[in-house]
Design a protein around this motif. Structure first.
Motif, PDB file in Angstrom:
ATOM      1  N   LYS A  11       0.817  -1.213   0.000  1.00  0.00           N
ATOM      2  CA  LYS A  11       0.000   0.000   0.000  1.00  0.00           C
ATOM      3  C   LYS A  11       0.856   1.271   0.000  1.00  0.00           C
ATOM      4  CE  LYS A  11      -4.158  -1.522  -0.341  1.00  0.00           C
ATOM      5  NZ  LYS A  11      -3.834  -2.905  -0.700  1.00  0.00           N
ATOM      6  N   ILE A  12       2.058   1.186   0.533  1.00  0.00           N
ATOM      7  CA  ILE A  12       2.977   2.331   0.436  1.00  0.00           C
ATOM      8  C   ILE A  12       3.300   2.588  -1.032  1.00  0.00           C
ATOM      9  CG2 ILE A  12       5.241   3.232   1.081  1.00  0.00           C
ATOM     10  CD1 ILE A  12       3.339   2.947   3.438  1.00  0.00           C
ATOM     11  N   ALA A  13       3.530   1.512  -1.777  1.00  0.00           N
ATOM     12  CA  ALA A  13       3.836   1.648  -3.203  1.00  0.00           C
ATOM     13  C   ALA A  13       2.636   2.176  -3.984  1.00  0.00           C
ATOM     14  CB  ALA A  13       4.290   0.302  -3.768  1.00  0.00           C
ATOM     15  N   VAL A  14       1.423   1.770  -3.604  1.00  0.00           N
ATOM     16  CA  VAL A  14       0.220   2.283  -4.272  1.00  0.00           C
ATOM     17  C   VAL A  14       0.149   3.802  -4.140  1.00  0.00           C
ATOM     18  CG1 VAL A  14      -2.310   2.349  -4.173  1.00  0.00           C
ATOM     19  CG2 VAL A  14      -1.127   0.159  -4.045  1.00  0.00           C
ATOM     20  N   LEU A  15       0.388   4.301  -2.924  1.00  0.00           N
ATOM     21  CA  LEU A  15       0.342   5.740  -2.688  1.00  0.00           C
ATOM     22  C   LEU A  15       1.420   6.464  -3.488  1.00  0.00           C
ATOM     23  CD1 LEU A  15      -1.011   8.005  -1.108  1.00  0.00           C
ATOM     24  CD2 LEU A  15       0.544   7.518   0.802  1.00  0.00           C
ATOM     25  N   ARG A  16       2.619   5.921  -3.497  1.00  0.00           N
ATOM     26  CA  ARG A  16       3.706   6.521  -4.282  1.00  0.00           C
ATOM     27  C   ARG A  16       3.363   6.547  -5.766  1.00  0.00           C
ATOM     28  NH1 ARG A  16       8.489   2.617  -5.046  1.00  0.00           N
ATOM     29  NH2 ARG A  16       6.824   1.717  -6.322  1.00  0.00           N
ATOM     30  N   ASN A  17       2.882   5.429  -6.271  1.00  0.00           N
ATOM     31  CA  ASN A  17       2.610   5.322  -7.705  1.00  0.00           C
ATOM     32  C   ASN A  17       1.475   6.236  -8.158  1.00  0.00           C
ATOM     33  OD1 ASN A  17       4.549   3.347  -7.546  1.00  0.00           O
ATOM     34  ND2 ASN A  17       3.185   1.641  -8.025  1.00  0.00           N
ATOM     35  N   SER A  18       0.549   6.552  -7.243  1.00  0.00           N
ATOM     36  CA  SER A  18      -0.589   7.391  -7.613  1.00  0.00           C
ATOM     37  C   SER A  18      -0.154   8.806  -7.971  1.00  0.00           C
ATOM     38  CB  SER A  18      -1.607   7.435  -6.471  1.00  0.00           C
ATOM     39  OG  SER A  18      -1.104   8.168  -5.362  1.00  0.00           O
ATOM     40  N   ARG A  19       1.015   9.201  -7.486  1.00  0.00           N
ATOM     41  CA  ARG A  19       1.519  10.556  -7.721  1.00  0.00           C
ATOM     42  C   ARG A  19       2.739  10.566  -8.636  1.00  0.00           C
ATOM     43  NH1 ARG A  19       1.048  15.445  -4.721  1.00  0.00           N
ATOM     44  NH2 ARG A  19       2.065  17.058  -5.960  1.00  0.00           N
ATOM     45  N   GLY A  20       3.462   9.457  -8.679  1.00  0.00           N
ATOM     46  CA  GLY A  20       4.744   9.430  -9.367  1.00  0.00           C
ATOM     47  C   GLY A  20       5.839   9.866  -8.416  1.00  0.00           C
ATOM     48  N   GLY A  21       7.066   9.809  -8.857  1.00  0.00           N
ATOM     49  CA  GLY A  21       8.170  10.192  -7.996  1.00  0.00           C
ATOM     50  C   GLY A  21       8.549   9.086  -7.031  1.00  0.00           C
ATOM     51  N   VAL A  22       9.131   9.464  -5.907  1.00  0.00           N
ATOM     52  CA  VAL A  22       9.692   8.476  -4.991  1.00  0.00           C
ATOM     53  C   VAL A  22       9.090   8.534  -3.590  1.00  0.00           C
ATOM     54  CG1 VAL A  22      11.887   8.389  -6.225  1.00  0.00           C
ATOM     55  CG2 VAL A  22      11.596  10.041  -4.364  1.00  0.00           C
ATOM     56  N   GLU A  23       8.117   9.407  -3.370  1.00  0.00           N
ATOM     57  CA  GLU A  23       7.517   9.535  -2.047  1.00  0.00           C
ATOM     58  C   GLU A  23       6.058   9.056  -2.057  1.00  0.00           C
ATOM     59  OE1 GLU A  23       8.804  10.260   0.812  1.00  0.00           O
ATOM     60  OE2 GLU A  23      10.815  10.806   0.111  1.00  0.00           O
ATOM     61  N   PRO A  24       5.637   8.374  -1.003  1.00  0.00           N
ATOM     62  CA  PRO A  24       6.426   7.962   0.156  1.00  0.00           C
ATOM     63  C   PRO A  24       7.435   6.880  -0.205  1.00  0.00           C
ATOM     64  CG  PRO A  24       4.241   7.008   0.297  1.00  0.00           C
ATOM     65  CD  PRO A  24       4.217   7.939  -0.875  1.00  0.00           C
ATOM     66  N   SER A  25       8.539   6.888   0.498  1.00  0.00           N
ATOM     67  CA  SER A  25       9.658   6.005   0.184  1.00  0.00           C
ATOM     68  C   SER A  25       9.433   4.604   0.738  1.00  0.00           C
ATOM     69  CB  SER A  25      10.935   6.595   0.781  1.00  0.00           C
ATOM     70  OG  SER A  25      11.965   5.626   0.847  1.00  0.00           O
ATOM     71  N   MET A  26       9.598   3.630  -0.110  1.00  0.00           N
ATOM     72  CA  MET A  26       9.492   2.243   0.333  1.00  0.00           C
ATOM     73  C   MET A  26      10.575   1.910   1.353  1.00  0.00           C
ATOM     74  SD  MET A  26       6.945   0.595  -1.132  1.00  0.00           S
ATOM     75  CE  MET A  26       7.399  -1.135  -1.230  1.00  0.00           C
ATOM     76  N   LEU A  27      11.781   2.412   1.128  1.00  0.00           N
ATOM     77  CA  LEU A  27      12.880   2.114   2.062  1.00  0.00           C
ATOM     78  C   LEU A  27      12.658   2.765   3.419  1.00  0.00           C
ATOM     79  CD1 LEU A  27      16.072   2.241  -0.180  1.00  0.00           C
ATOM     80  CD2 LEU A  27      15.209   0.287   1.101  1.00  0.00           C
ATOM     81  N   LYS A  28      12.146   3.993   3.432  1.00  0.00           N
ATOM     82  CA  LYS A  28      11.857   4.645   4.703  1.00  0.00           C
ATOM     83  C   LYS A  28      10.756   3.897   5.450  1.00  0.00           C
ATOM     84  CE  LYS A  28      13.205   9.362   3.414  1.00  0.00           C
ATOM     85  NZ  LYS A  28      12.704  10.752   3.155  1.00  0.00           N
ATOM     86  N   PRO A  45       5.095  -8.176  -5.758  1.00  0.00           N
ATOM     87  CA  PRO A  45       5.176  -7.509  -7.059  1.00  0.00           C
ATOM     88  C   PRO A  45       4.300  -8.227  -8.081  1.00  0.00           C
ATOM     89  CG  PRO A  45       7.107  -8.876  -6.718  1.00  0.00           C
ATOM     90  CD  PRO A  45       6.307  -8.952  -5.447  1.00  0.00           C
ATOM     91  N   ARG A  46       3.412  -7.495  -8.730  1.00  0.00           N
ATOM     92  CA  ARG A  46       2.557  -8.089  -9.759  1.00  0.00           C
ATOM     93  C   ARG A  46       3.078  -7.714 -11.147  1.00  0.00           C
ATOM     94  NH1 ARG A  46      -1.112  -7.687  -5.441  1.00  0.00           N
ATOM     95  NH2 ARG A  46      -2.506  -9.496  -5.281  1.00  0.00           N
ATOM     96  N   PRO A  47       2.741  -8.505 -12.155  1.00  0.00           N
ATOM     97  CA  PRO A  47       3.279  -8.243 -13.495  1.00  0.00           C
ATOM     98  C   PRO A  47       2.934  -6.871 -14.048  1.00  0.00           C
ATOM     99  CG  PRO A  47       2.440 -10.483 -13.371  1.00  0.00           C
ATOM    100  CD  PRO A  47       2.030  -9.814 -12.095  1.00  0.00           C
ATOM    101  N   ASP A  48       1.775  -6.307 -13.641  1.00  0.00           N
ATOM    102  CA  ASP A  48       1.411  -4.986 -14.170  1.00  0.00           C
ATOM    103  C   ASP A  48       2.062  -3.840 -13.394  1.00  0.00           C
ATOM    104  OD1 ASP A  48      -0.010  -4.978 -11.802  1.00  0.00           O
ATOM    105  OD2 ASP A  48      -1.991  -4.988 -12.744  1.00  0.00           O
ATOM    106  N   CYS A  49       2.847  -4.184 -12.354  1.00  0.00           N
ATOM    107  CA  CYS A  49       3.613  -3.186 -11.581  1.00  0.00           C
ATOM    108  C   CYS A  49       2.726  -2.092 -11.007  1.00  0.00           C
ATOM    109  CB  CYS A  49       4.717  -2.565 -12.436  1.00  0.00           C
ATOM    110  SG  CYS A  49       5.962  -3.755 -12.989  1.00  0.00           S
ATOM    111  N   ARG A  50       1.499  -2.439 -10.632  1.00  0.00           N
ATOM    112  CA  ARG A  50       0.585  -1.409 -10.150  1.00  0.00           C
ATOM    113  C   ARG A  50       0.895  -0.951  -8.732  1.00  0.00           C
ATOM    114  NH1 ARG A  50      -2.998  -6.012 -10.305  1.00  0.00           N
ATOM    115  NH2 ARG A  50      -3.907  -6.536  -8.270  1.00  0.00           N
ATOM    116  N   HIS A  51       1.712  -1.714  -8.014  1.00  0.00           N
ATOM    117  CA  HIS A  51       2.162  -1.226  -6.705  1.00  0.00           C
ATOM    118  C   HIS A  51       3.647  -1.531  -6.536  1.00  0.00           C
ATOM    119  CE1 HIS A  51       0.832  -5.297  -5.842  1.00  0.00           C
ATOM    120  NE2 HIS A  51      -0.426  -4.956  -5.836  1.00  0.00           N
ATOM    121  N   VAL A  52       4.015  -2.584  -5.809  1.00  0.00           N
ATOM    122  CA  VAL A  52       5.440  -2.904  -5.662  1.00  0.00           C
ATOM    123  C   VAL A  52       6.040  -3.254  -7.020  1.00  0.00           C
ATOM    124  CG1 VAL A  52       7.053  -4.594  -4.712  1.00  0.00           C
ATOM    125  CG2 VAL A  52       5.286  -3.616  -3.259  1.00  0.00           C
TER     126      VAL A  52
END
Length: 251
Positions: A11-28, A45-52
């Motif tokens: 879900k962190i990746a979903v939020l990041r992807n909705s805006r683009g860029g690197v925030e929120p950071s997965m590593l943080k 990680p799913r094949p369509d890369c929609r989150h992780v």
């Protein structure tokens, strides 16, 4: 026994992807949950890369501290495509501690069913051998109430992960007796065959305690959606107050 908490960061990746860029950071985010004491990080990680995305897997695997397990989830039969090398290719590159096999398709918003161990174990055996060669153990996502652990053991599978969505839904409705009994049945079948038992999907602060009290010897729970949502609620007030303090200090 102590049940390990593996935090799913999708879900962190979903939020990041909705805006683009690197925030929120997965590593943080990974650093925060590890600092809090979780025993594992789960990435699906799913094949369509929609989150992780595959790069998230590589980054977190390279960073992960000793003593914290990496659990990769995915469908081993989903082919490689642009931006996604395939689950087993990722496994061989990052060598996680555990790989959880899930029969999800591109059209699914989230995982909503498991493999049938009796029917699918033989088909999974070559996949499991490849995972074992990469140094990881294999867990297989299964429906509550299902059995077939003996076939899974013969295929080299060492754990199941019980799909707890139906249990969570029944718990919220106020009558989870049948749903929890189905989970107990599946866990008992696996334990009798010498397998370990994991669980995940829609587990939350409200229903987790009742689940682990009734289902025997749960080795690991993987929790993401509810945990991230609860963290937003519990952290919003403090964050708003910090913004207000910054504004007050600037006047």
């Amino acid at each position: 026994m102590t049940t390990v908490l593996s935090v799913n960061l999708n879900k962190i990746a979903v939020l990041r992807n909705s805006r683009g860029g690197v925030e929120p950071s997965m590593l943080k985010a990974a650093a925060k949950v590890v600092e809090a004491g979780c025993g594992g990080i789960t990435l699906h990680p799913r094949p369509d890369c929609r989150h992780v995305r595959p790069q998230d897997v590589l980054d977190i695997a390279a960073w992960l501290p000793a003593g914290v397990e990496l659990n990769l989830e995915g469908n081993p039969f989903a082919g490689a495509r642009t931006g996604y090398p395939g689950l087993l290719e990722l496994v061989e590159r990052v060598r996680p501690h555990q790989v959880t096999l899930v029969p999800d398709g591109d059209g699914q918003i989230t995982s909503d069913h498991g493999f049938d161990l009796t029917r699918d174990s033989a088909r999974l055996a070559p996949v499991v051998e490849r995972i074992r060669a990469a140094g990881a153990r294999t867990s297989v996502f299964v429906d509550p109430g299902s059995v077939g652990a003996s076939a899974a053991v013969a295929a080299g599978i060492s754990r199941i992960e019980i799909y707890t969505g139906p249990y969570a839904e029944a718990f919220a409705a106020g009558d989870c007796e049948f749903a929890i009994a189905e989970c107990v049945r599946t866990a008992g079948d696996a334990l009798a065959a010498g397998m370990a038992v994991n669980a995940g999907h829609d587990l939350s602060q409200s229903n987790l305690g009742a689940f682990v009290a009734r289902v025997p010897s749960v080795s690991e729970v993987s929790i993401g959606h509810a945990l991230i949502g609860e963290a937003l609620y519990e952290g919003l007030q403090r964050t708003v107050q910090r913004y207000l303090a910054i504004l007050a200090g600037s006047r």
